[in-house]
Scaffold this motif. Structure first.
Motif, PDB file in Angstrom:
ATOM      1  N   LYS A 199       3.573 -10.421 -26.718  1.00  0.00           N
ATOM      2  CA  LYS A 199       2.292  -9.747 -26.597  1.00  0.00           C
ATOM      3  C   LYS A 199       1.242 -10.747 -26.148  1.00  0.00           C
ATOM      4  O   LYS A 199       1.332 -11.936 -26.402  1.00  0.00           O
ATOM      5  CB  LYS A 199       1.874  -9.131 -27.932  1.00  0.00           C
ATOM      6  N   ILE A 200       0.219 -10.260 -25.483  1.00  0.00           N
ATOM      7  CA  ILE A 200      -0.827 -11.114 -24.951  1.00  0.00           C
ATOM      8  C   ILE A 200      -2.094 -10.919 -25.770  1.00  0.00           C
ATOM      9  O   ILE A 200      -2.509  -9.799 -26.035  1.00  0.00           O
ATOM     10  CB  ILE A 200      -1.105 -10.787 -23.471  1.00  0.00           C
ATOM     11  N   LYS A 201      -2.698 -12.029 -26.174  1.00  0.00           N
ATOM     12  CA  LYS A 201      -3.949 -11.979 -26.924  1.00  0.00           C
ATOM     13  C   LYS A 201      -5.018 -12.683 -26.118  1.00  0.00           C
ATOM     14  O   LYS A 201      -4.824 -13.803 -25.655  1.00  0.00           O
ATOM     15  CB  LYS A 201      -3.796 -12.664 -28.280  1.00  0.00           C
ATOM     16  N   LYS A 202      -6.136 -12.021 -25.954  1.00  0.00           N
ATOM     17  CA  LYS A 202      -7.231 -12.642 -25.236  1.00  0.00           C
ATOM     18  C   LYS A 202      -7.968 -13.594 -26.165  1.00  0.00           C
ATOM     19  O   LYS A 202      -7.946 -13.456 -27.376  1.00  0.00           O
ATOM     20  CB  LYS A 202      -8.191 -11.581 -24.696  1.00  0.00           C
ATOM     21  N   LYS A 203      -8.644 -14.561 -25.562  1.00  0.00           N
ATOM     22  CA  LYS A 203      -9.380 -15.557 -26.332  1.00  0.00           C
ATOM     23  C   LYS A 203     -10.535 -14.885 -27.068  1.00  0.00           C
ATOM     24  O   LYS A 203     -11.143 -13.952 -26.570  1.00  0.00           O
ATOM     25  CB  LYS A 203      -9.908 -16.624 -25.382  1.00  0.00           C
ATOM     26  N   ASP A 204     -10.821 -15.384 -28.286  1.00  0.00           N
ATOM     27  CA  ASP A 204     -11.911 -14.832 -29.083  1.00  0.00           C
ATOM     28  C   ASP A 204     -13.239 -15.011 -28.373  1.00  0.00           C
ATOM     29  O   ASP A 204     -13.525 -16.074 -27.819  1.00  0.00           O
ATOM     30  CB  ASP A 204     -11.987 -15.528 -30.453  1.00  0.00           C
ATOM     31  N   LYS A 205     -14.048 -13.956 -28.395  1.00  0.00           N
ATOM     32  CA  LYS A 205     -15.383 -14.056 -27.830  1.00  0.00           C
ATOM     33  C   LYS A 205     -16.257 -14.825 -28.791  1.00  0.00           C
ATOM     34  O   LYS A 205     -16.099 -14.736 -30.000  1.00  0.00           O
ATOM     35  CB  LYS A 205     -15.971 -12.664 -27.604  1.00  0.00           C
ATOM     36  N   GLN A 206     -17.219 -15.547 -28.259  1.00  0.00           N
ATOM     37  CA  GLN A 206     -18.145 -16.280 -29.105  1.00  0.00           C
ATOM     38  C   GLN A 206     -19.223 -15.318 -29.576  1.00  0.00           C
ATOM     39  O   GLN A 206     -20.179 -15.042 -28.849  1.00  0.00           O
ATOM     40  CB  GLN A 206     -18.763 -17.455 -28.350  1.00  0.00           C
ATOM     41  N   GLU A 207     -19.031 -14.811 -30.770  1.00  0.00           N
ATOM     42  CA  GLU A 207     -20.013 -13.904 -31.354  1.00  0.00           C
ATOM     43  C   GLU A 207     -19.980 -14.022 -32.870  1.00  0.00           C
ATOM     44  O   GLU A 207     -18.951 -14.309 -33.459  1.00  0.00           O
ATOM     45  CB  GLU A 207     -19.778 -12.465 -30.913  1.00  0.00           C
ATOM     46  N   VAL A 208     -21.164 -13.834 -33.465  1.00  0.00           N
ATOM     47  CA  VAL A 208     -21.297 -13.862 -34.914  1.00  0.00           C
ATOM     48  C   VAL A 208     -21.395 -12.420 -35.384  1.00  0.00           C
ATOM     49  O   VAL A 208     -22.207 -11.649 -34.861  1.00  0.00           O
ATOM     50  CB  VAL A 208     -22.553 -14.649 -35.332  1.00  0.00           C
ATOM     51  N   ILE A 209     -20.560 -12.060 -36.342  1.00  0.00           N
ATOM     52  CA  ILE A 209     -20.542 -10.682 -36.845  1.00  0.00           C
ATOM     53  C   ILE A 209     -20.989 -10.703 -38.301  1.00  0.00           C
ATOM     54  O   ILE A 209     -20.431 -11.427 -39.121  1.00  0.00           O
ATOM     55  CB  ILE A 209     -19.146 -10.062 -36.700  1.00  0.00           C
ATOM     56  N   ILE A 210     -22.005  -9.887 -38.595  1.00  0.00           N
ATOM     57  CA  ILE A 210     -22.560  -9.792 -39.942  1.00  0.00           C
ATOM     58  C   ILE A 210     -22.257  -8.401 -40.474  1.00  0.00           C
ATOM     59  O   ILE A 210     -22.555  -7.405 -39.810  1.00  0.00           O
ATOM     60  CB  ILE A 210     -24.078 -10.042 -39.924  1.00  0.00           C
ATOM     61  N   GLU A 211     -21.673  -8.358 -41.668  1.00  0.00           N
ATOM     62  CA  GLU A 211     -21.298  -7.069 -42.244  1.00  0.00           C
ATOM     63  C   GLU A 211     -21.700  -7.035 -43.715  1.00  0.00           C
ATOM     64  O   GLU A 211     -21.513  -8.011 -44.442  1.00  0.00           O
ATOM     65  CB  GLU A 211     -19.788  -6.864 -42.117  1.00  0.00           C
TER      66      GLU A 211
ATOM     67  N   LYS B   9     -28.326 -13.018 -28.719  1.00  0.00           N
ATOM     68  CA  LYS B   9     -27.503 -12.007 -28.041  1.00  0.00           C
ATOM     69  C   LYS B   9     -26.071 -11.989 -28.576  1.00  0.00           C
ATOM     70  O   LYS B   9     -25.355 -11.013 -28.405  1.00  0.00           O
ATOM     71  CB  LYS B   9     -27.459 -12.263 -26.532  1.00  0.00           C
ATOM     72  N   ALA B  10     -25.644 -13.087 -29.204  1.00  0.00           N
ATOM     73  CA  ALA B  10     -24.263 -13.188 -29.689  1.00  0.00           C
ATOM     74  C   ALA B  10     -24.117 -12.758 -31.139  1.00  0.00           C
ATOM     75  O   ALA B  10     -23.049 -12.898 -31.713  1.00  0.00           O
ATOM     76  CB  ALA B  10     -23.774 -14.623 -29.523  1.00  0.00           C
ATOM     77  N   ILE B  11     -25.187 -12.235 -31.748  1.00  0.00           N
ATOM     78  CA  ILE B  11     -25.131 -11.816 -33.145  1.00  0.00           C
ATOM     79  C   ILE B  11     -25.061 -10.294 -33.209  1.00  0.00           C
ATOM     80  O   ILE B  11     -25.867  -9.601 -32.586  1.00  0.00           O
ATOM     81  CB  ILE B  11     -26.353 -12.339 -33.931  1.00  0.00           C
ATOM     82  N   PHE B  12     -24.086  -9.788 -33.964  1.00  0.00           N
ATOM     83  CA  PHE B  12     -23.864  -8.347 -34.075  1.00  0.00           C
ATOM     84  C   PHE B  12     -23.772  -7.949 -35.540  1.00  0.00           C
ATOM     85  O   PHE B  12     -23.339  -8.723 -36.382  1.00  0.00           O
ATOM     86  CB  PHE B  12     -22.568  -7.934 -33.373  1.00  0.00           C
ATOM     87  N   PHE B  13     -24.168  -6.715 -35.831  1.00  0.00           N
ATOM     88  CA  PHE B  13     -24.013  -6.124 -37.152  1.00  0.00           C
ATOM     89  C   PHE B  13     -22.899  -5.091 -37.097  1.00  0.00           C
ATOM     90  O   PHE B  13     -22.698  -4.442 -36.066  1.00  0.00           O
ATOM     91  CB  PHE B  13     -25.294  -5.410 -37.609  1.00  0.00           C
ATOM     92  N   ILE B  14     -22.194  -4.915 -38.205  1.00  0.00           N
ATOM     93  CA  ILE B  14     -21.232  -3.825 -38.336  1.00  0.00           C
ATOM     94  C   ILE B  14     -21.915  -2.758 -39.187  1.00  0.00           C
ATOM     95  O   ILE B  14     -22.191  -2.976 -40.362  1.00  0.00           O
ATOM     96  CB  ILE B  14     -19.926  -4.289 -39.019  1.00  0.00           C
ATOM     97  N   GLU B  15     -22.223  -1.617 -38.565  1.00  0.00           N
ATOM     98  CA  GLU B  15     -22.855  -0.510 -39.275  1.00  0.00           C
ATOM     99  C   GLU B  15     -22.025   0.740 -39.069  1.00  0.00           C
ATOM    100  O   GLU B  15     -21.803   1.158 -37.931  1.00  0.00           O
ATOM    101  CB  GLU B  15     -24.282  -0.280 -38.750  1.00  0.00           C
ATOM    102  N   ASP B  16     -21.588   1.349 -40.142  1.00  0.00           N
ATOM    103  CA  ASP B  16     -20.753   2.560 -40.114  1.00  0.00           C
ATOM    104  C   ASP B  16     -19.504   2.348 -39.259  1.00  0.00           C
ATOM    105  O   ASP B  16     -19.087   3.244 -38.525  1.00  0.00           O
ATOM    106  CB  ASP B  16     -21.558   3.755 -39.597  1.00  0.00           C
ATOM    107  N   GLY B  17     -18.936   1.167 -39.303  1.00  0.00           N
ATOM    108  CA  GLY B  17     -17.710   0.880 -38.577  1.00  0.00           C
ATOM    109  C   GLY B  17     -17.912   0.591 -37.103  1.00  0.00           C
ATOM    110  O   GLY B  17     -16.954   0.429 -36.365  1.00  0.00           O
TER     111      GLY B  17
END
Length: 193
Positions: free
Chosen positions: A93-105, A179-187
């Motif tokens: 299987k092929i996995k793409k490289k992780d994107k540079q992003e910060v995820i806050i949940e 721009k690289a910071i994201f929130f997880i809201e309602d999935g």
């Protein structure tokens, strides 16, 4: 008079000592592949196709190596970035490289208490133990580095600090763009900006 039934002769893999039908479930399936291709090719026809593809890849790599030495730098640069982005996992299987992003949940537990998890700071060169100390001091709460469900390290901060954390992250570590910071809201992943 009925004939006496003949015993069934079972063939075993010489590498993992399992019957060939079960080699793919063993821990040494990659080591078993050459033996399976040679002795039981009809059982795993896709292995023969994989072997042919690997040979084609080797030839393509050799041709690409000659193109690099002859001076075509644009083709070499584009193929090098493609190789960096793609990673092969076990099973092909092929996995793409992780994107540079910060995820806050924010995770709510016991109806009133919550934990804010911060994932991805290490991708920007931030040492997680130092970051957890700074977050704990800034918000006057407990913060620790833990392994998340995907076996990657993340920072767990007690309490709901999602209201102020984006500004703190961008001020403390200027390498992390807003721009690289994201929130997880309602999935769903929602940009913080």
């Amino acid at each position: 008079m009925a004939e006496k039934p003949q015993p069934v002769r079972v063939q075993y893999c010489q590498v993992c000592s399992l019957p060939p039908e079960y080699c793919e479930f063993g821990s040494d399936f990659d080591k078993c592949k050459p033996w399976l291709i040679q002795n039981v090719p009809d059982l795993y026809p896709h292995l023969i196709n994989e072997a042919n593809e690997k040979e084609a890849d080797k030839v393509a790599d050799k041709l690409q190596g000659t193109a690099i030495s002859s001076g075509s730098s644009d083709a070499a640069a584009s193929s090098a970035t493609k190789q960096e982005e793609v990673k092969r996992l076990p099973g092909g299987k092929i996995k793409k490289k992780d994107k540079q992003e910060v995820i806050i949940e924010k995770v709510v537990r016991n109806k009133r208490k919550s934990i804010t998890t911060v994932k991805g700071l290490e991708l920007f060169g931030v040492k997680l133990s130092d970051a957890s100390k700074k977050l704990g001091k800034k918000f006057a709460t407990g913060a620790s580095v833990v392994k998340g469900p995907t076996e990657k390290e993340q920072i767990d901060v007690q309490g709901d600090i999602s209201y102020d954390i984006v500004e703190f992250i961008t001020d403390t570590w200027p390498d992390v763009p807003e721009k690289a910071i994201f929130f997880i809201e309602d999935g769903k992943k929602v940009p913080a900006a």
